[in-house]
Design a protein around this motif. Structure first.
Motif: not given
Length: 135
Positions: A1-2, A7-10, A32-34, A82-85
């Motif tokens: 992720m750059l 703020l990015e979402k896959t 919080q992100h997911f 649980i996400t990969k991130r």
């Protein structure tokens, strides 16, 4: 992720949020992100945790099953996403990014996996037996 990783979402996170919205009735615990992605998809039964809450360390970094279940149940949640991130890069609670979770294999071995798209894994909290996933 750059750029602005917070703020990015896959595509896989968005796909998982759609699955959760359309197939899950219950409260999902995640970072919080997911959680923001779930809310963006109109799924509001989501729970997070403050960085300073002692349950953070139990849920994301320990491998004591009864402590993890107790911590999650005290938050009145039915699932954990649980996400990969979260597994590989960082997890974002309410205040600051933290190091990736260290107990992902524990969830994999001890909880029923409800969903797995290679990025997002959703586990049922109550079931103590490992079962195969659906996707």
């Amino acid at each position: 992720m750059l750029g602005r990783p917070y703020l990015e979402k896959t595509d896989a996170e968005i796909q998982a949020a759609d699955f959760i919205k359309n197939n899950i009735s219950g409260t999902v615990f995640t970072d919080q992100h997911f959680a923001n992605i779930l809310i963006m998809k109109d799924f509001y039964s989501v729970q997070g945790i403050s960085d300073s809450d002692s349950k953070t360390r139990i849920i994301y970094y320990q491998e004591n099953k009864s402590n993890i279940i107790s911590a999650l149940k005290s938050l009145n949640v039915d699932y954990i996403a649980i996400t990969k991130r979260m597994r590989e890069t960082y997890l974002l609670n309410l205040n600051l990014p933290q190091s990736p979770i260290t107990n992902n294999n524990f969830y994999e071995s001890n909880f029923k996996k409800i969903y797995d798209n290679g990025d997002v894994k959703l586990y049922l909290i109550e079931n103590e037996a490992k079962n195969s996933s659906i996707s």
